[in-house]
Design an enzyme around this catalytic site. Structure first.
Site, short mmCIF file in Angstrom:
data_model
loop_
_atom_site.label_atom_id
_atom_site.label_comp_id
_atom_site.label_asym_id
_atom_site.label_seq_id
_atom_site.Cartn_x
_atom_site.Cartn_y
_atom_site.Cartn_z
N GLY A 87 -5.44 96.81 -22.34
CA GLY A 87 -5.87 96.18 -23.34
C GLY A 87 -5.35 94.52 -23.22
N SER A 88 -5.73 94.20 -21.93
CA SER A 88 -5.64 92.47 -21.75
C SER A 88 -6.55 91.99 -22.44
CB SER A 88 -5.25 92.41 -20.57
OG SER A 88 -6.46 92.46 -19.44
N HIS A 111 -18.62 95.25 -18.65
CA HIS A 111 -18.54 95.95 -17.54
C HIS A 111 -18.07 95.01 -16.33
CE1 HIS A 111 -19.06 99.52 -15.00
NE2 HIS A 111 -19.72 98.67 -14.10
C1 GAR Z 1 -11.88 95.59 -17.68
O1 GAR Z 1 -11.91 94.97 -16.44
C2 GAR Z 1 -13.30 96.08 -18.18
O2 GAR Z 1 -14.32 95.17 -17.72
C3 GAR Z 1 -13.15 97.34 -17.61
O3 GAR Z 1 -12.03 98.07 -17.97
C4 GAR Z 1 -11.12 96.89 -17.69
C5 GAR Z 1 -10.19 96.90 -18.97
O4 GAR Z 1 -9.11 96.05 -18.83
N1 GAR Z 1 -14.31 98.19 -18.27
C6 GAR Z 1 -14.91 99.25 -17.64
O5 GAR Z 1 -14.61 99.47 -16.26
C7 GAR Z 1 -16.10 99.99 -18.40
N2 GAR Z 1 -16.75 100.82 -17.66
P1 GAR Z 1 -8.17 95.80 -19.82
O6 GAR Z 1 -7.58 97.07 -20.58
O7 GAR Z 1 -6.92 95.07 -19.30
O8 GAR Z 1 -8.85 94.92 -20.98
#
Ligand code: GAR
Length: 191
Positions: free
Chosen positions: A14-15, A106
């Site tokens: 969730g950053s 993405h």
């Molecule tokens: C992010 O890098 C986002 O682009 C990716 O998951 C990460 C979540 O990071 N999404 C995918 O890979 C979707 N296919 P976060 O939880 O720290 O925001």
């Protein structure tokens, strides 16, 4: 002035959710209604607790085996639904109910490194393995197929031969933090 409403979906750390929340913190014209997660132990819930954001967990029954989440989304009347590291495919009933109102980020330059199973470090490992010289982010509309909706914005970053998958992930995250909230802001202002 009508307050614009965002609903966020997240499955992990969730950053991006925290970054988006910070971006809109002082804005009276935009509110984050809630963060919805399919993982009861996702770190994003702790972040929401700390930030004072409503967070709700749902299971498959609520999401795709019934209309519970669909009906909830309808009743909340969001201006934008934002997937920020959300890993389940969105059911067609939901994509049909919110045309051009659901967006995803993405961590690669789609159509490369997209599709089922391509998320988070899996993407960065694949980019490293393929010896790509660039990667980046794709912000796109969501339709009923993984990572196939129309692109809204892509931003690139260079991959050096020395970069580890973790280095690539850091570079991509920086792009996400800079551009995702701005794109959300722009889309909301056009509604
Ligand atoms: C992010 O890098 C986002 O682009 C990716 O998951 C990460 C979540 O990071 N999404 C995918 O890979 C979707 N296919 P976060 O939880 O720290 O925001």
């Amino acid at each position: 002035m009508k307050t614009k409403k965002i609903i966020l979906f997240a499955s992990g750390s969730g950053s991006n959710v925290e970054n988006i929340a910070n971006y809109f913190k002082l804005r009276k014209d935009v509110t984050i209604c809630c963060v919805l997660t399919n993982k009861s132990d996702a770190k994003v819930i702790e972040r929401c607790n700390r930030l004072g954001i409503n967070a709700l967990f749902f299971n498959r029954q609520a999401f795709s085996k019934s209309n519970f989440i669909l009906d909830m989304l309808r009743s909340l009347e969001p201006d934008l639904i934002v997937l920020a590291g959300f890993l389940w495919k969105i059911p067609e009933a939901i994509t049909n109910a919110f045309p051009n109102k659901i967006i995803n980020i993405h961590p690669a330059l789609l159509p490369k490194y997209g599709g089922k199973g391509m998320y988070g470090m899996h993407v960065h490992n694949a980019v490293k393995e393929a010896k790509e010289t660039e990667t980046g982010i794709t912000i796109h509309y969501v339709n009923a197929h993984y990572d196939e909706g129309a692109t809204i914005q892509q931003v690139k970053t260079i991959v050096n031969p020395k970069d580890s998958p973790e280095d690539i992930a850091s570079k991509v995250h920086l792009l996400e933090y800079e551009f995702f909230p701005k794109v959300i802001d722009e889309l909301l202002s056009k509604q």
